[in-house]
Design a protein around this motif. Structure first.
Motif, PDB file in Angstrom:
ATOM      1  N   GLU A  57      14.484 -13.685 -75.579  1.00 53.41           N
ATOM      2  CA  GLU A  57      14.940 -15.062 -75.385  1.00 53.41           C
ATOM      3  C   GLU A  57      13.878 -16.055 -75.850  1.00 53.41           C
ATOM      4  O   GLU A  57      14.204 -17.104 -76.415  1.00 53.41           O
ATOM      5  CB  GLU A  57      15.286 -15.299 -73.916  1.00 53.41           C
ATOM      6  CG  GLU A  57      16.524 -14.571 -73.438  1.00 53.41           C
ATOM      7  CD  GLU A  57      17.806 -15.173 -73.996  1.00 53.41           C
ATOM      8  OE1 GLU A  57      17.822 -16.384 -74.308  1.00 53.41           O
ATOM      9  OE2 GLU A  57      18.811 -14.436 -74.085  1.00 53.41           O
ATOM     10  N   VAL A  88      24.842 -15.328 -66.123  1.00 58.63           N
ATOM     11  CA  VAL A  88      25.027 -14.403 -67.239  1.00 58.63           C
ATOM     12  C   VAL A  88      24.724 -12.990 -66.760  1.00 58.63           C
ATOM     13  O   VAL A  88      23.934 -12.787 -65.847  1.00 58.63           O
ATOM     14  CB  VAL A  88      24.123 -14.751 -68.444  1.00 58.63           C
ATOM     15  CG1 VAL A  88      24.533 -16.058 -69.075  1.00 58.63           C
ATOM     16  CG2 VAL A  88      22.658 -14.792 -68.036  1.00 58.63           C
ATOM     17  N   HIS A 147      16.389 -26.543 -72.539  1.00 62.10           N
ATOM     18  CA  HIS A 147      16.962 -25.201 -72.608  1.00 62.10           C
ATOM     19  C   HIS A 147      16.404 -24.383 -71.452  1.00 62.10           C
ATOM     20  O   HIS A 147      15.215 -24.468 -71.128  1.00 62.10           O
ATOM     21  CB  HIS A 147      16.608 -24.520 -73.935  1.00 62.10           C
ATOM     22  CG  HIS A 147      17.133 -23.126 -74.040  1.00 62.10           C
ATOM     23  ND1 HIS A 147      18.449 -22.855 -74.372  1.00 62.10           N
ATOM     24  CD2 HIS A 147      16.535 -21.922 -73.828  1.00 62.10           C
ATOM     25  CE1 HIS A 147      18.624 -21.534 -74.370  1.00 62.10           C
ATOM     26  NE2 HIS A 147      17.489 -20.956 -74.040  1.00 62.10           N
ATOM     27  N   TYR A 148      17.282 -23.580 -70.829  1.00 65.31           N
ATOM     28  CA  TYR A 148      16.843 -22.737 -69.715  1.00 65.31           C
ATOM     29  C   TYR A 148      17.572 -21.413 -69.750  1.00 65.31           C
ATOM     30  O   TYR A 148      18.805 -21.354 -69.800  1.00 65.31           O
ATOM     31  CB  TYR A 148      17.099 -23.435 -68.380  1.00 65.31           C
ATOM     32  CG  TYR A 148      16.916 -22.544 -67.164  1.00 65.31           C
ATOM     33  CD1 TYR A 148      15.745 -21.810 -66.976  1.00 65.31           C
ATOM     34  CD2 TYR A 148      17.931 -22.440 -66.205  1.00 65.31           C
ATOM     35  CE1 TYR A 148      15.586 -20.999 -65.858  1.00 65.31           C
ATOM     36  CE2 TYR A 148      17.775 -21.635 -65.080  1.00 65.31           C
ATOM     37  CZ  TYR A 148      16.593 -20.915 -64.914  1.00 65.31           C
ATOM     38  OH  TYR A 148      16.435 -20.106 -63.819  1.00 65.31           O
ATOM     39  N   PHE A 149      16.808 -20.337 -69.716  1.00 67.72           N
ATOM     40  CA  PHE A 149      17.332 -18.991 -69.496  1.00 67.72           C
ATOM     41  C   PHE A 149      16.379 -18.314 -68.525  1.00 67.72           C
ATOM     42  O   PHE A 149      15.182 -18.193 -68.811  1.00 67.72           O
ATOM     43  CB  PHE A 149      17.398 -18.181 -70.797  1.00 67.72           C
ATOM     44  CG  PHE A 149      17.830 -16.750 -70.559  1.00 67.72           C
ATOM     45  CD1 PHE A 149      19.168 -16.407 -70.617  1.00 67.72           C
ATOM     46  CD2 PHE A 149      16.902 -15.769 -70.247  1.00 67.72           C
ATOM     47  CE1 PHE A 149      19.572 -15.102 -70.373  1.00 67.72           C
ATOM     48  CE2 PHE A 149      17.290 -14.462 -70.004  1.00 67.72           C
ATOM     49  CZ  PHE A 149      18.633 -14.126 -70.072  1.00 67.72           C
ATOM     50  N   PHE A 155      20.439 -14.202 -63.064  1.00 65.92           N
ATOM     51  CA  PHE A 155      20.133 -14.793 -64.370  1.00 65.92           C
ATOM     52  C   PHE A 155      21.113 -15.924 -64.692  1.00 65.92           C
ATOM     53  O   PHE A 155      22.296 -15.866 -64.375  1.00 65.92           O
ATOM     54  CB  PHE A 155      20.214 -13.749 -65.478  1.00 65.92           C
ATOM     55  CG  PHE A 155      18.950 -12.971 -65.655  1.00 65.92           C
ATOM     56  CD1 PHE A 155      17.939 -13.439 -66.484  1.00 65.92           C
ATOM     57  CD2 PHE A 155      18.753 -11.765 -64.993  1.00 65.92           C
ATOM     58  CE1 PHE A 155      16.772 -12.722 -66.650  1.00 65.92           C
ATOM     59  CE2 PHE A 155      17.585 -11.046 -65.155  1.00 65.92           C
ATOM     60  CZ  PHE A 155      16.584 -11.520 -65.984  1.00 65.92           C
ATOM     61  N   SER A 156      20.570 -16.938 -65.338  1.00 65.01           N
ATOM     62  CA  SER A 156      21.370 -18.090 -65.712  1.00 65.01           C
ATOM     63  C   SER A 156      20.984 -18.538 -67.109  1.00 65.01           C
ATOM     64  O   SER A 156      19.811 -18.512 -67.476  1.00 65.01           O
ATOM     65  CB  SER A 156      21.119 -19.231 -64.716  1.00 65.01           C
ATOM     66  OG  SER A 156      21.645 -20.453 -65.184  1.00 65.01           O
ATOM     67  N   ARG A 157      21.983 -18.914 -67.884  1.00 67.41           N
ATOM     68  CA  ARG A 157      21.726 -19.531 -69.189  1.00 67.41           C
ATOM     69  C   ARG A 157      22.349 -20.925 -69.163  1.00 67.41           C
ATOM     70  O   ARG A 157      23.549 -21.073 -69.014  1.00 67.41           O
ATOM     71  CB  ARG A 157      22.325 -18.711 -70.325  1.00 67.41           C
ATOM     72  CG  ARG A 157      21.968 -19.263 -71.719  1.00 67.41           C
ATOM     73  CD  ARG A 157      22.775 -18.585 -72.813  1.00 67.41           C
ATOM     74  NE  ARG A 157      22.622 -17.150 -72.812  1.00 67.41           N
ATOM     75  CZ  ARG A 157      21.571 -16.499 -73.334  1.00 67.41           C
ATOM     76  NH1 ARG A 157      20.582 -17.174 -73.902  1.00 67.41           N
ATOM     77  NH2 ARG A 157      21.516 -15.178 -73.286  1.00 67.41           N
ATOM     78  N   MET A 158      21.492 -21.929 -69.244  1.00 63.09           N
ATOM     79  CA  MET A 158      21.945 -23.321 -69.230  1.00 63.09           C
ATOM     80  C   MET A 158      22.818 -23.623 -68.009  1.00 63.09           C
ATOM     81  O   MET A 158      23.813 -24.327 -68.078  1.00 63.09           O
ATOM     82  CB  MET A 158      22.683 -23.639 -70.523  1.00 63.09           C
ATOM     83  CG  MET A 158      21.849 -23.455 -71.780  1.00 63.09           C
ATOM     84  SD  MET A 158      20.383 -24.531 -71.802  1.00 63.09           S
ATOM     85  CE  MET A 158      21.132 -26.144 -72.010  1.00 63.09           C
ATOM     86  N   ILE A 164      11.850 -20.144 -70.219  1.00 60.77           N
ATOM     87  CA  ILE A 164      12.391 -18.791 -70.253  1.00 60.77           C
ATOM     88  C   ILE A 164      11.739 -18.029 -69.116  1.00 60.77           C
ATOM     89  O   ILE A 164      10.517 -17.850 -69.097  1.00 60.77           O
ATOM     90  CB  ILE A 164      12.080 -18.084 -71.590  1.00 60.77           C
ATOM     91  CG1 ILE A 164      12.552 -18.914 -72.794  1.00 60.77           C
ATOM     92  CG2 ILE A 164      12.696 -16.689 -71.612  1.00 60.77           C
ATOM     93  CD1 ILE A 164      14.029 -19.150 -72.846  1.00 60.77           C
TER      94      ILE A 164
END
Length: 473
Positions: free
Chosen positions: A209, A196, A153-155, A189-192, A132
């Motif tokens: 997060e 985003v 998982h990546y945010f 910003f990136s989610r998976m 995160i």
């Protein structure tokens, strides 16, 4: 399904990453949570000095932890420091000396494919892994994202950006080096892997997060590894009214904004600790906290590396010293203070040891601190090393050597006795030429197995012991 109480939990407050396989150890591996601050100076936390703003959650963590009073990171800027932290290897081993300073540097910014990360090692061992926040190791090559380097998982974001994406009345935004910053709702910003939109204060977003990840991890039937890599208190100096009001007693607006940013960071540390406690995991959790490097010169007087000289970007103590805490699981507590020199690479060794992967520690440059802190013998390392292109430094015992280029041409050696002169004010090189030669030879032997830097980096000027010198970053 929740992890059984018999499984130790490690909350490691720092950033580390991938490498080779194994199967889950029969010794019940620990959960791991790593929290990293960005550009937080050793003089910015209340437990190390009496400052103008409070950090109650870090203070509490320090009372429950081993405090490392001679703790270093491997670089004075973000990307190479994180390259060492995520791999457990000196980043000079694979030529990652600098922050990206050009288009070609951006392409070379990724970790080389053959370099394993701590997250990758844990993922292959069966861990549920998550990052995160800040990565800063992506570059423009295939296979460079966190999802391809060991994280399930990546945010987060690949580099920097602004804090408040939709400022409101009462928020405090100040110009700092690098401004103006183009404001968009995404800011990278990136989610998976998918972009985003974010419309809130970055520190609060990352905190939530992280809590969401812990909720999901608590339902997994396997141990977990969380890296919470905050961007705070990196510039720009921006804070929401909620945090600014809590430091309203500070008259200087720049210091007030910075204090508000550190307050938000401290709140996040507290929220993670409380969440682990609520889930019955805290007492079985190892917590490590550090910063990626010292605070920068362009907000000197606002942030603090006291009592050391130097800042982010240079190899003075202020650039490479870090706040450094480890809270051990219940029943394995270490001493309250550990004074022998340690380095951020040791967090990789400590994590691998806690995961039951002791056989992999020999593949890295760090050590497992869990055994060293309880021993009264030798220091964990004979020497510690730094390289930023042609800039070099080595610490061996109480002696530290720095060699850098001069603006007018030529090169200069600086030798310090850190026990007597931690502020690096007296250059002893002219009167201890033998010691200079000995340390330089030791550094060169270490560097023989390293790779030339893959990036050009940038150059600035700084002062060491009153002398103007060049600093490569």
């Amino acid at each position: 399904m929740r992890i059984p109480g018999s499984l130790k939990s490690i909350a490691v407050t720092v950033a580390l990453c991938c490498s080779a396989p194994p199967a889950l150890a029969e010794t019940q591996p620990s959960n791991i949570v790593l929290i990293i601050a960005d550009d937080l100076g050793v003089g910015d936390v209340r437990y190390l000095r009496s400052g103008p703003f409070a950090t109650p959650n870090l203070d509490r963590l320090s009372r429950e932890s081993t405090l490392f009073t001679n703790a270093y990171v491997t670089a004075a800027v973000c990307s190479p420091s994180r390259a060492g932290l995520h791999t457990g290897r000196y980043q000079a081993r694979f030529g990652h000396d600098f922050n990206p300073g050009s288009t070609s540097d951006q392409a070379e910014m990724s970790l080389p494919p053959g370099v394993p990360t701590i997250a990758g090692r844990l993922q292959r061992a069966g861990y549920f892994t998550g990052l995160i926040g800040k990565w800063h190791l992506e570059g423009r090559r295939a296979g460079a994202s966190p999802l391809e380097r060991g994280f399930d998982h990546y945010f987060g974001f690949a580099s920097g950006g602004s804090y408040i994406l939709n400022p409101r009345e009462g928020d405090l935004l100040l110009r700092t080096e690098g401004e103006p910053i183009e404001r968009t709702r995404s800011q990278g910003f990136s989610r998976m892997g998918a972009p985003v939109e974010i419309d809130a204060y970055k520190t609060d977003v990352l905190n939530q997060e992280a809590l969401d990840f812990l909720a999901r991890a608590d339902s997994e039937d396997r141990p977990f590894f969380l890296v919470l890599a905050h961007h705070a208190p990196h510039v720009p100096l921006e804070a929401t009214k909620t945090y600014v009001d809590r430091v309203a007693h500070i008259a200087d607006p720049r210091l007030r904004a910075y204090a508000a940013m550190v307050t938000a960071l401290d709140d996040s540390v507290g929220a993670v600790l409380e969440d682990l406690g609520r889930r019955g995991l805290k007492e079985e959790t190892l917590i490590i906290f550090l910063s990626d490097n010292g605070c920068p010169p362009y907000i000197a007087g606002v942030c603090s590396n006291a009592p050391f000289s130097g800042h982010k970007r240079d190899l003075g103590e202020g650039g490479i010293r870090s706040p450094f805490l480890i809270r051990w699981p219940k029943g394995t507590e270490g001493p309250k203070v550990y004074s022998k020199p340690v380095i951020s690479l040791d967090l990789a060794g400590t994590i691998l040891g806690a995961a039951g992967l002791q056989d992999q520690i020999r593949d890295i440059d760090g050590v497992d601190l869990s055994s060293h802190v309880k021993a009264t013998g030798m220091a964990p390392h004979e020497a510690l090393y730094w390289r930023a292109g042609t800039d070099l430094a080595i610490r061996k015992g109480d002696w530290k050597l720095i060699q850098v280029d001069l603006p007018q041409g030529g090169r200069q050696s600086f030798l310090f006795d850190l026990k007597r002169d931690p502020g690096e004010t007296r250059n002893l090189a002219p009167v201890h030429s033998r010691k200079v030669s000995e340390l330089e030879a030791t550094w060169r032997r270490w560097n023989e197995g390293n790779t030339p830097s893959r990036m050009q980096g940038r150059v600035t000027t700084t002062r060491i012991a009153g002398v103007e010198v060049l600093a490569r970053y």
